[in-house]
Each structure stands twice: as C-alpha cells, then as structure tokens.
Write a protein that holds these residues in place. Structure first.
Motif, PDB file in Angstrom:
ATOM      1  N   GLU A 272      -4.026 -15.257  10.806  1.00  0.00           N
ATOM      2  CA  GLU A 272      -4.854 -14.262  10.129  1.00  0.00           C
ATOM      3  C   GLU A 272      -4.024 -13.164   9.489  1.00  0.00           C
ATOM      4  OE1 GLU A 272      -7.495 -12.821  13.104  1.00  0.00           O
ATOM      5  OE2 GLU A 272      -8.716 -14.642  13.156  1.00  0.00           O
ATOM      6  N   ASP A 273      -2.696 -13.248   9.620  1.00  0.00           N
ATOM      7  CA  ASP A 273      -1.821 -12.210   9.098  1.00  0.00           C
ATOM      8  C   ASP A 273      -0.744 -12.822   8.215  1.00  0.00           C
ATOM      9  OD1 ASP A 273      -3.213 -10.543  10.868  1.00  0.00           O
ATOM     10  OD2 ASP A 273      -1.728 -10.855  12.463  1.00  0.00           O
ATOM     11  N   MET A 274      -0.175 -11.998   7.313  1.00  0.00           N
ATOM     12  CA  MET A 274       1.032 -12.373   6.596  1.00  0.00           C
ATOM     13  C   MET A 274       2.105 -11.341   6.915  1.00  0.00           C
ATOM     14  SD  MET A 274       0.254 -11.395   2.588  1.00  0.00           S
ATOM     15  CE  MET A 274       1.952 -11.739   2.144  1.00  0.00           C
ATOM     16  N   TYR A 275       3.352 -11.671   6.630  1.00  0.00           N
ATOM     17  CA  TYR A 275       4.459 -10.861   7.114  1.00  0.00           C
ATOM     18  C   TYR A 275       5.518 -10.663   6.040  1.00  0.00           C
ATOM     19  CZ  TYR A 275       2.409 -12.712  11.426  1.00  0.00           C
ATOM     20  OH  TYR A 275       1.542 -13.087  12.416  1.00  0.00           O
ATOM     21  N   ILE A 276       6.292  -9.599   6.210  1.00  0.00           N
ATOM     22  CA  ILE A 276       7.511  -9.366   5.431  1.00  0.00           C
ATOM     23  C   ILE A 276       8.626  -9.105   6.430  1.00  0.00           C
ATOM     24  CG2 ILE A 276       8.619  -8.006   3.622  1.00  0.00           C
ATOM     25  CD1 ILE A 276       5.812  -7.017   2.825  1.00  0.00           C
ATOM     26  N   LEU A 277       9.747  -9.783   6.260  1.00  0.00           N
ATOM     27  CA  LEU A 277      10.886  -9.553   7.153  1.00  0.00           C
ATOM     28  C   LEU A 277      11.621  -8.307   6.683  1.00  0.00           C
ATOM     29  CD1 LEU A 277      12.677 -10.412   9.503  1.00  0.00           C
ATOM     30  CD2 LEU A 277      13.966 -11.843   7.896  1.00  0.00           C
TER      31      LEU A 277
END
Length: 335
Positions: free
Chosen positions: A55-60
């Motif tokens: 349900e989430d997206m990410y940035i490193l």
C-alpha cells in the motif's frame, strides 16, 4: 520497521534529485515532501517480501537495498541494487499488484515512505502535481522495460550462441556428431522412416595424413574448412552436414532415395577432386603451393539397409570401406 516519524522537507541531495521529482518546482516538491514519512531500516532487515500486498511506495534516502526473487527450488536469487534517490514499490499502489521481489537492507538504511492513500490524495487534490508524478513514474517504468528488453535480448543471443556452440564443430561450423546422431534417432523414433526414406553419406579425405606430414597441421585444418564449404554448396537447405572427427564427415539426406543420394555424393566427390587448396610448401616455409584433395564416400539408405541409427552408421561405414578398398576417390553404395 521502526523509528517512524513525520518528515519535514529537507535539502537532501538524494531526495532533491530523485527522478520522482523530475520537472517539479520547489513548491511542488515541498507539497509532496510534506506527505513523506522517514523510516530507518537496520542492516539485514527486510522492507517487504515477494508476494506481500503493498500500500506504500518508497524512495531510498541513504544506505543500500538489494532485491531478490525466489527461484523454483526455493532459493533467493539476487536481482539488482537500489541506489539513493531511486523510488520503488509504486506498482503495488497503482496497479494493486503484490510485491515482485524481496527487498533487504545491506547496511543501515533510511527510506522515505509515501502511503497509497496520500499518493491518491496528491493526484486528486493537486492534479498538476499528480500528472508530473505519474509522468515521472511512467518514464522510469519505460526505461526499466527498455533495459529489461535489452537484457533479455542479450540473454537470448547468448543462449543461441551457446546452443550453436553445443551442436556445431568449432573449426568448420558444420554440425557435430552429437547433433547428427540425435537428428537420425529422432527420425527413427518418430517412425518417419517407415513411410519416408532417408539416405546417409559418410566420407573421409584420402591420405590426409600425408598433407599434415608434408605441409603441417594448419594446412590440414584449411583443407577441412574448404571441404566444409563444398559440402554446404553441394547439399540442400534441409540436409544435415556434420564433421564427425578429424577428416571424417557425414551428411544426412532426408526424404532422399539412393539414386538422388548417389548423384549428390558424386557431385561432392567431383567438386572436391577439382578443388585446389593453397597451403604452405612446408611447415617452415612461407611460400604457398596448391594441392589436390580427394575423398571416398559411402552411402546407405534407411529403411532399406538399416532400421536404427547404429545400423545406419554401420552400413554406411561398410560402404565407405568398400570405396577405399576399390581404389579411393569414388562413391560406393551399401549392400
């Protein structure tokens, strides 16, 4: 995961230069950054697992993440690393897909999280920002697909090259004995010879050892290459020309009766006899000399003279020995 806390817009280079924010103004960047949440991932901890709902997206932001996928035997195969500034996990919230890989921290790592509900809030409440956000995602997806396509193309070409190496003779480029035998066995095992015939030719070069002794092994190799070209030129597209070993060659002629096989064999013999090959006068001399080569050929026909691969080889070899015993440089038929 641990250490979840609200995130205030910062001037971190990894975040500022993330492809997710390509083409955005400072105000647009700050609008999205206000929804981001900072999370610390300890070394060795998993962000998510392959097959998990997302349900989430990410940035490193910092650190290192490695992606793995499961193989059929249950082992994990490393696929790629994610660099600071890269975003990931977006397809789970856009397309409702499960996670396609397992992501594990390889050192102390910090990621920024955009929850799915906030992603759609941005899209609906700030449509111009949403368009830029989706455009950036689309661009990266296209780039990844192009890279994957190139990688798959490289793998395909490598596989085809490996296949060719496995079934061909390295020196002449003709098929090798293994491929020839499998082709013959396949025709027998599928019963095609019960209705359709096939002819088989075996040939070797007359007194090739004298060429090697007088002019050197490289001269013999050149002769083999020349003979291979002649075999290709004298046969049809569906015929299988192979180098068995040394100066021994063979040709499978599918759907070919003995009369036509004799004509093909005689054409090969005559073409080889009329050929002149330029080789060193001696192994230690640069000067060239043209030499003649000759071949003896034996022919057998299935199912007339053989009902299996081994029998076909034996009957054809017997015909070849007859050709040699009768003076060489000739064609003889089994029986």
């Amino acid at each position: 995961m641990s250490d979840a806390q609200p995130f205030s817009p910062i001037n971190d280079p990894a975040l500022l230069h993330s492809p997710l924010f390509t083409g955005m103004s400072e105000l647009e960047y700050n609008a999205i950054a206000a929804f981001l949440e900072r999370r610390h991932i300890p070394n060795g901890q998993t962000v998510f697992k392959e097959g998990d709902p997302g349900e989430d997206m990410y940035i490193l932001l910092s650190g290192k993440l490695s992606a793995y996928v499961s193989q059929s035997d249950g082992t994990q195969r490393w696929m790629f690393e994610i660099k600071p500034g890269d975003f990931f996990g977006e397809m789970s919230i856009i397309a409702g897909e499960t996670r396609s890989a397992t992501l594990t921290a390889k050192e102390e790592t910090v990621i920024m999280v955009l929850q799915g509900i906030d992603f759609y809030r941005i899209v609906f409440e700030y449509p111009m920002i949403g368009i830029k956000l989706l455009t950036a995602i689309c661009h990266i997806q296209t780039t990844w697909l192009n890279q994957s396509s190139k990688h798959l193309g490289d793998l395909t070409r490598w596989g085809e090259s490996a296949r060719r190496r496995a079934i061909t003779d390295e020196l002449t480029g003709l098929y090798n004995r293994r491929f020839l035998e499998e082709s013959i066995k396949d025709r027998f095992e599928h019963g095609s010879v019960g209705i359709r015939i096939m002819s088989f030719l075996m040939l070797d070069l007359d007194r090739i050892h004298e060429i090697n002794d007088r002019h050197g092994p490289p001269a013999g190799d050149k002769v083999f290459v020349v003979v291979a070209e002649i075999l290709r030129s004298c046969t049809r597209s569906g015929d299988i020309c192979a180098r068995l070993a040394g100066d021994e060659f063979a040709i499978l002629l599918p759907d070919t009766a003995e009369t036509e096989a004799m004509n093909i064999a005689e054409r090969i013999r005559e073409t080889i006899a009329n050929c002149k090959v330029s080789v060193p006068r001696t192994p230690d001399v640069v000067d060239k000399i043209e030499i003649e080569i000759h071949t003896s050929i034996g022919i057998s026909v299935a199912p007339k003279y053989a009902s299996g691969c081994e029998g076909l080889f034996l009957s054809t070899d017997s015909a070849l020995r007859k050709a040699k015993d009768m003076g060489r440089n000739r064609v003889e038929l089994a029986g």
